[in-house]
Write a protein that holds these residues in place. Structure first.
Motif, mmCIF file in Angstrom:
data_model
loop_
_atom_site.group_PDB
_atom_site.id
_atom_site.type_symbol
_atom_site.label_atom_id
_atom_site.label_comp_id
_atom_site.label_asym_id
_atom_site.label_seq_id
_atom_site.Cartn_x
_atom_site.Cartn_y
_atom_site.Cartn_z
ATOM 1 N N PRO A 35 -15.226 -1.654 -11.232
ATOM 2 C CA PRO A 35 -14.951 -2.618 -10.156
ATOM 3 C C PRO A 35 -15.305 -4.063 -10.516
ATOM 4 C CG PRO A 35 -16.057 -0.678 -9.279
ATOM 5 C CD PRO A 35 -16.091 -0.564 -10.780
ATOM 6 N N GLU A 36 -16.394 -4.261 -11.243
ATOM 7 C CA GLU A 36 -16.747 -5.630 -11.621
ATOM 8 C C GLU A 36 -15.743 -6.196 -12.619
ATOM 9 O OE1 GLU A 36 -20.559 -8.327 -13.026
ATOM 10 O OE2 GLU A 36 -20.646 -6.161 -13.281
ATOM 11 N N GLY A 37 -15.277 -5.373 -13.527
ATOM 12 C CA GLY A 37 -14.246 -5.815 -14.468
ATOM 13 C C GLY A 37 -12.944 -6.147 -13.762
ATOM 14 N N ILE A 38 -12.605 -5.348 -12.765
ATOM 15 C CA ILE A 38 -11.397 -5.623 -11.981
ATOM 16 C C ILE A 38 -11.574 -6.946 -11.227
ATOM 17 C CG2 ILE A 38 -9.952 -4.796 -10.070
ATOM 18 C CD1 ILE A 38 -10.773 -1.910 -11.021
ATOM 19 N N TYR A 39 -12.768 -7.144 -10.657
ATOM 20 C CA TYR A 39 -13.066 -8.413 -9.979
ATOM 21 C C TYR A 39 -12.892 -9.586 -10.949
ATOM 22 C CZ TYR A 39 -15.699 -12.425 -8.491
ATOM 23 O OH TYR A 39 -16.058 -13.718 -8.205
ATOM 24 N N THR A 40 -13.383 -9.437 -12.161
ATOM 25 C CA THR A 40 -13.276 -10.520 -13.135
ATOM 26 C C THR A 40 -11.817 -10.874 -13.388
ATOM 27 O OG1 THR A 40 -15.368 -9.886 -14.148
ATOM 28 C CG2 THR A 40 -13.890 -11.239 -15.483
ATOM 29 N N GLU A 60 -8.410 -4.352 -4.952
ATOM 30 C CA GLU A 60 -8.749 -3.159 -5.738
ATOM 31 C C GLU A 60 -10.246 -3.113 -6.044
ATOM 32 O OE1 GLU A 60 -6.474 -2.075 -9.227
ATOM 33 O OE2 GLU A 60 -4.809 -3.325 -8.522
ATOM 34 N N ALA A 61 -10.801 -4.251 -6.451
ATOM 35 C CA ALA A 61 -12.227 -4.297 -6.811
ATOM 36 C C ALA A 61 -13.103 -3.970 -5.607
ATOM 37 C CB ALA A 61 -12.586 -5.668 -7.380
ATOM 38 N N VAL A 62 -12.767 -4.539 -4.461
ATOM 39 C CA VAL A 62 -13.567 -4.320 -3.259
ATOM 40 C C VAL A 62 -13.402 -2.889 -2.766
ATOM 41 C CG1 VAL A 62 -13.861 -5.038 -0.847
ATOM 42 C CG2 VAL A 62 -13.624 -6.765 -2.656
ATOM 43 N N THR A 63 -12.196 -2.376 -2.816
ATOM 44 C CA THR A 63 -11.957 -0.986 -2.420
ATOM 45 C C THR A 63 -12.762 -0.028 -3.304
ATOM 46 O OG1 THR A 63 -9.773 -1.506 -1.556
ATOM 47 C CG2 THR A 63 -10.177 0.787 -2.138
ATOM 48 N N CYS A 68 -18.656 -8.503 -3.550
ATOM 49 C CA CYS A 68 -18.824 -9.817 -4.179
ATOM 50 C C CYS A 68 -18.831 -10.945 -3.148
ATOM 51 C CB CYS A 68 -17.709 -10.025 -5.188
ATOM 52 S SG CYS A 68 -16.075 -9.543 -4.546
ATOM 53 N N HIS A 69 -19.473 -10.718 -2.013
ATOM 54 C CA HIS A 69 -19.432 -11.667 -0.899
ATOM 55 C C HIS A 69 -19.923 -13.064 -1.279
ATOM 56 C CE1 HIS A 69 -19.152 -12.917 3.231
ATOM 57 N NE2 HIS A 69 -20.387 -13.399 3.142
ATOM 58 N N ALA A 70 -21.042 -13.159 -1.966
ATOM 59 C CA ALA A 70 -21.584 -14.480 -2.323
ATOM 60 C C ALA A 70 -20.595 -15.275 -3.161
ATOM 61 C CB ALA A 70 -22.917 -14.331 -3.053
ATOM 62 N N ALA A 71 -19.943 -14.635 -4.096
ATOM 63 C CA ALA A 71 -18.955 -15.342 -4.926
ATOM 64 C C ALA A 71 -17.747 -15.766 -4.097
ATOM 65 C CB ALA A 71 -18.507 -14.458 -6.082
ATOM 66 N N ASP A 93 -14.768 -7.734 4.758
ATOM 67 C CA ASP A 93 -15.150 -6.414 4.229
ATOM 68 C C ASP A 93 -16.389 -6.512 3.351
ATOM 69 O OD1 ASP A 93 -13.010 -5.250 5.537
ATOM 70 O OD2 ASP A 93 -11.773 -5.056 3.727
ATOM 71 N N THR A 94 -16.432 -7.524 2.481
ATOM 72 C CA THR A 94 -17.589 -7.648 1.587
ATOM 73 C C THR A 94 -18.849 -8.011 2.367
ATOM 74 O OG1 THR A 94 -17.137 -9.964 0.985
ATOM 75 C CG2 THR A 94 -16.175 -8.241 -0.424
ATOM 76 N N ALA A 95 -18.716 -8.780 3.436
ATOM 77 C CA ALA A 95 -19.887 -9.096 4.265
ATOM 78 C C ALA A 95 -20.441 -7.813 4.875
ATOM 79 C CB ALA A 95 -19.521 -10.103 5.351
ATOM 80 N N ARG A 96 -19.567 -6.945 5.363
ATOM 81 C CA ARG A 96 -20.020 -5.668 5.928
ATOM 82 C C ARG A 96 -20.674 -4.799 4.854
ATOM 83 N NH1 ARG A 96 -15.416 -6.522 8.959
ATOM 84 N NH2 ARG A 96 -14.042 -5.379 7.554
ATOM 85 N N MET A 97 -20.112 -4.801 3.650
ATOM 86 C CA MET A 97 -20.676 -4.008 2.563
ATOM 87 C C MET A 97 -22.091 -4.478 2.222
ATOM 88 S SD MET A 97 -17.225 -3.901 0.214
ATOM 89 C CE MET A 97 -17.854 -2.969 -1.182
ATOM 90 N N VAL A 98 -22.274 -5.782 2.143
ATOM 91 C CA VAL A 98 -23.586 -6.341 1.821
ATOM 92 C C VAL A 98 -24.577 -6.042 2.943
ATOM 93 C CG1 VAL A 98 -24.858 -8.503 1.459
ATOM 94 C CG2 VAL A 98 -22.696 -8.100 0.255
#
Length: 119
Positions: A35-40, A60-63, A68-71, A93-98
């Protein structure tokens, strides 16, 4: 995979976006699932001013679990996409995940284990 990833970076820097998207799809069919590589990869498309591609890959990365909310709320490559409903939904979605991760960390006694105060 490393050779293809370097090729993708070059294609994006050269703004050969359609070729880079095809390469990203090829990378995924080869089993690349980090997932981090996909985010990159998504970040590179955002950097290259290809918001549709960036958001498609970011989703895809978040799913896959990359929160990666801060970024997404701090990097200009991302914040310029604010206001787009598809991007804003991913940010939410990322805020909820964090928040969920923080609650689970606190509930499991994480602050005590690390010796940090609870927020």
């Amino acid at each position: 995979n490393a050779r293809l990833i370097l090729k993708l970076d070059r294609l994006i820097v050269e703004r050969r976006i359609e070729e880079a998207l095809a390469g990203m799809r090829e990378l995924r069919t080869q089993g690349f699932a980090d997932p981090e590589g996909i985010y990159t990869g998504a970040f590179m498309f955002a950097w290259a001013n290809s918001p549709d591609a960036a958001i498609e890959i970011l989703r895809e990365a978040v799913t896959a679990g990359y929160a990666c909310h801060a970024a997404l709320t701090g990097r200009p490559e991302w914040t310029k996409l604010g206001g787009r409903p598809d991007f804003d939904a991913i940010v939410a979605d990322t805020a909820r995940m964090v928040d969920d991760a923080r609650r689970r960390f606190d509930a499991a006694g994480g602050p005590d284990v690390l010796g940090v105060p609870v927020r």
